[in-house]
Motif scaffolding. Structure first.
Motif, PDB file in Angstrom:
ATOM      1  N   LEU A  97      -4.383  -3.763  -6.015  1.00 54.45           N
ATOM      2  CA  LEU A  97      -3.092  -3.197  -6.175  1.00 54.45           C
ATOM      3  C   LEU A  97      -2.825  -3.311  -7.858  1.00 54.45           C
ATOM      4  O   LEU A  97      -2.076  -2.369  -8.446  1.00 54.45           O
ATOM      5  CB  LEU A  97      -1.829  -3.813  -5.427  1.00 54.45           C
ATOM      6  CG  LEU A  97      -1.774  -3.697  -4.155  1.00 54.45           C
ATOM      7  CD1 LEU A  97      -0.914  -4.607  -3.467  1.00 54.45           C
ATOM      8  CD2 LEU A  97      -1.377  -2.296  -3.656  1.00 54.45           C
ATOM      9  N   GLY A  98      -3.601  -4.331  -8.730  1.00 48.16           N
ATOM     10  CA  GLY A  98      -3.606  -4.212  -9.822  1.00 48.16           C
ATOM     11  C   GLY A  98      -4.118  -3.047 -10.624  1.00 48.16           C
ATOM     12  O   GLY A  98      -3.939  -2.769 -11.733  1.00 48.16           O
ATOM     13  N   LEU A  99      -4.982  -2.393  -9.963  1.00 52.24           N
ATOM     14  CA  LEU A  99      -5.987  -1.461 -10.506  1.00 52.24           C
ATOM     15  C   LEU A  99      -5.687  -0.017  -9.902  1.00 52.24           C
ATOM     16  O   LEU A  99      -5.683   0.897 -10.823  1.00 52.24           O
ATOM     17  CB  LEU A  99      -7.322  -1.956 -10.444  1.00 52.24           C
ATOM     18  CG  LEU A  99      -7.932  -3.029 -10.841  1.00 52.24           C
ATOM     19  CD1 LEU A  99      -9.318  -3.160 -10.363  1.00 52.24           C
ATOM     20  CD2 LEU A  99      -7.789  -2.947 -12.309  1.00 52.24           C
ATOM     21  N   GLY A 100      -4.989  -0.026  -8.755  1.00 51.11           N
ATOM     22  CA  GLY A 100      -4.935   1.233  -7.918  1.00 51.11           C
ATOM     23  C   GLY A 100      -3.493   1.300  -7.541  1.00 51.11           C
ATOM     24  O   GLY A 100      -2.556   0.383  -7.358  1.00 51.11           O
ATOM     25  N   SER A 101      -3.220   2.561  -6.945  1.00 50.00           N
ATOM     26  CA  SER A 101      -1.966   2.937  -6.269  1.00 50.00           C
ATOM     27  C   SER A 101      -1.914   2.223  -5.107  1.00 50.00           C
ATOM     28  O   SER A 101      -2.613   1.813  -4.305  1.00 50.00           O
ATOM     29  CB  SER A 101      -1.668   4.304  -6.194  1.00 50.00           C
ATOM     30  OG  SER A 101      -2.582   4.769  -5.290  1.00 50.00           O
ATOM     31  N   VAL A 102      -0.640   1.954  -4.572  1.00 51.09           N
ATOM     32  CA  VAL A 102      -0.048   1.334  -3.366  1.00 51.09           C
ATOM     33  C   VAL A 102      -0.778   2.240  -2.302  1.00 51.09           C
ATOM     34  O   VAL A 102      -1.248   2.080  -1.003  1.00 51.09           O
ATOM     35  CB  VAL A 102       1.356   1.107  -3.044  1.00 51.09           C
ATOM     36  CG1 VAL A 102       1.890   0.707  -1.597  1.00 51.09           C
ATOM     37  CG2 VAL A 102       1.893   0.109  -4.089  1.00 51.09           C
ATOM     38  N   LEU A 103      -0.412   3.724  -2.509  1.00 57.18           N
ATOM     39  CA  LEU A 103      -0.985   4.816  -1.411  1.00 57.18           C
ATOM     40  C   LEU A 103      -2.653   4.490  -1.178  1.00 57.18           C
ATOM     41  O   LEU A 103      -2.988   4.639   0.084  1.00 57.18           O
ATOM     42  CB  LEU A 103      -0.808   6.059  -1.997  1.00 57.18           C
ATOM     43  CG  LEU A 103       0.566   6.405  -1.903  1.00 57.18           C
ATOM     44  CD1 LEU A 103       0.930   7.898  -2.947  1.00 57.18           C
ATOM     45  CD2 LEU A 103       1.426   6.566  -0.869  1.00 57.18           C
ATOM     46  N   LEU A 104      -3.437   4.218  -2.117  1.00 54.07           N
ATOM     47  CA  LEU A 104      -4.647   4.228  -2.148  1.00 54.07           C
ATOM     48  C   LEU A 104      -5.183   2.932  -1.349  1.00 54.07           C
ATOM     49  O   LEU A 104      -5.962   2.972  -0.400  1.00 54.07           O
ATOM     50  CB  LEU A 104      -5.587   4.246  -3.431  1.00 54.07           C
ATOM     51  CG  LEU A 104      -7.020   3.904  -3.508  1.00 54.07           C
ATOM     52  CD1 LEU A 104      -7.854   5.048  -2.890  1.00 54.07           C
ATOM     53  CD2 LEU A 104      -7.517   3.840  -4.935  1.00 54.07           C
ATOM     54  N   VAL A 105      -4.519   1.782  -1.903  1.00 59.96           N
ATOM     55  CA  VAL A 105      -5.162   0.366  -1.266  1.00 59.96           C
ATOM     56  C   VAL A 105      -4.561   0.454   0.055  1.00 59.96           C
ATOM     57  O   VAL A 105      -5.340  -0.141   0.874  1.00 59.96           O
ATOM     58  CB  VAL A 105      -4.381  -0.479  -2.248  1.00 59.96           C
ATOM     59  CG1 VAL A 105      -4.803  -1.962  -1.452  1.00 59.96           C
ATOM     60  CG2 VAL A 105      -4.955  -0.731  -3.735  1.00 59.96           C
ATOM     61  N   GLN A 106      -3.256   0.605   0.415  1.00 57.75           N
ATOM     62  CA  GLN A 106      -2.861   0.461   1.781  1.00 57.75           C
ATOM     63  C   GLN A 106      -3.498   1.249   2.928  1.00 57.75           C
ATOM     64  O   GLN A 106      -3.622   1.094   3.873  1.00 57.75           O
ATOM     65  CB  GLN A 106      -1.143   0.511   1.629  1.00 57.75           C
ATOM     66  CG  GLN A 106      -0.473  -0.753   0.899  1.00 57.75           C
ATOM     67  CD  GLN A 106      -0.928  -1.925   1.537  1.00 57.75           C
ATOM     68  OE1 GLN A 106      -1.597  -2.800   0.598  1.00 57.75           O
ATOM     69  NE2 GLN A 106      -0.917  -2.121   2.756  1.00 57.75           N
ATOM     70  N   ALA A 107      -3.822   2.580   2.376  1.00 55.64           N
ATOM     71  CA  ALA A 107      -4.749   3.283   3.266  1.00 55.64           C
ATOM     72  C   ALA A 107      -5.781   2.847   3.735  1.00 55.64           C
ATOM     73  O   ALA A 107      -6.284   2.864   4.845  1.00 55.64           O
ATOM     74  CB  ALA A 107      -4.760   4.673   2.663  1.00 55.64           C
TER      75      ALA A 107
END
Length: 291
Positions: free
Chosen positions: A70-80
């Motif tokens: 989450l520190g590097l990417g969006s919530v949308l990307l990580v949570q998916a």
């Protein structure tokens, strides 16, 4: 390697550790006592269970990897991508139960993973802000609060797989909120100086983050105890990214860029995720019906 690619790899690693921790937690919640207990009492008993702490240590590794992602990417990307934890948990759970994962379980799990891939690639998620306003969080509480209350009331009236699914939805919703708060905490985290520590301690999201984590853990263990893992975990697995991604868009201004033709594909993919999760829960209910 691009930052988004590193975030994706970290998210997949987090999914594996979270899956292992969930399987251990579920078995601990099922076996810690034979007596009927409330959610808080169950959690208190689990705190004295050594196996539960092993699962917690493994899950903590997953949460650390999730925070890094989450520190590097969006919530949308990580949570998916965290939805793929289901693909790790199913065979491990089956192995411990001395059975094989059925073909329909693999089929629905594969569809779930494929839908996640579509959301990540077609949706092309982009990062937004790292912090939401107090007003935005109050609106979130006004919407999610009644939903959580209804889930808890429904779980109390129901039993078995239905109760597990409802508690799983409630737990997943809290973990979705936790993911968004994690992004804020990570970006405010600076332990290299006393000023950085003071800034973090003065951040209201830090304390909300802790409270949500405790609430999510209590409901998660209650869901694990209410039914088999294939009832509770799919509900959590799908609710968490839906809530987290919704909040990512609503309160952090993250965006999806599927293009005009891609929106239909994106909607279909989300529908497949929901249907696959429901099918796994229903299949569990049929498998565990008393003779």
């Amino acid at each position: 390697m691009a930052t988004a690619d590193i975030a994706a790899l970290l998210a997949l690693a987090a999914a594996f550790f979270v899956a292992v921790g969930d399987v251990i937690h579920q078995r601990s919640a099922q076996q810690v006592t034979d007596e009927p207990v409330g959610h808080v009492a169950l959690f208190a008993q689990l705190l004295r269970d050594r196996r539960w702490w092993v699962g917690s240590a493994v899950a903590a590794g997953g949460f650390a990897l999730q925070a890094a992602a989450l520190g590097l990417g969006s919530v949308l990307l990580v949570q998916a991508l965290l939805v793929t934890s289901l693909l790790f948990a199913l065979p491990l759970h089956a192995r411990l139960d001395d059975r094989r994962v059925s073909r329909w379980e693999w089929a629905w799990a594969a569809l779930l993973a494929a839908a996640v891939g579509v959301v990540v690639t077609v949706g092309n998620p982009t990062a937004g802000q790292t912090r939401a306003s107090v007003e935005a969080w109050l609106e979130v509480a006004a919407v999610l609060g009644p939903v959580l209350v209804l889930c808890l009331l429904g779980a109390r009236c129901a039993s078995g797989p239905v109760s597990a699914v409802l508690l799983g939805v409630a737990a997943g919703a809290l973990w979705g909120v936790f993911a968004v708060l994690t992004k804020t905490v990570v970006h405010r985290l600076d332990v290299t100086s006393w000023d950085g520590v003071a800034t973090l301690l003065a951040t209201p999201e830090l304390y909300a983050w802790v409270l949500v984590a405790v609430g999510g853990t209590i409901l998660q263990q209650a869901a694990f105890r209410a039914g088999a893992l294939t009832a509770s975990l799919p509900a959590m697995t799908i609710t968490e990214p839906i809530v987290a991604c919704g909040l990512g868009v609503a309160v952090l201004s993250e965006t999806l860029r599927p293009g005009e033709a891609g929106w239909f594909t994106l909607v279909v993919a989300v529908a497949v995720m929901v249907v696959a999760t429901t099918a796994l829960a229903r299949g569990e209910a049929a498998t565990h019906q008393p003779a």
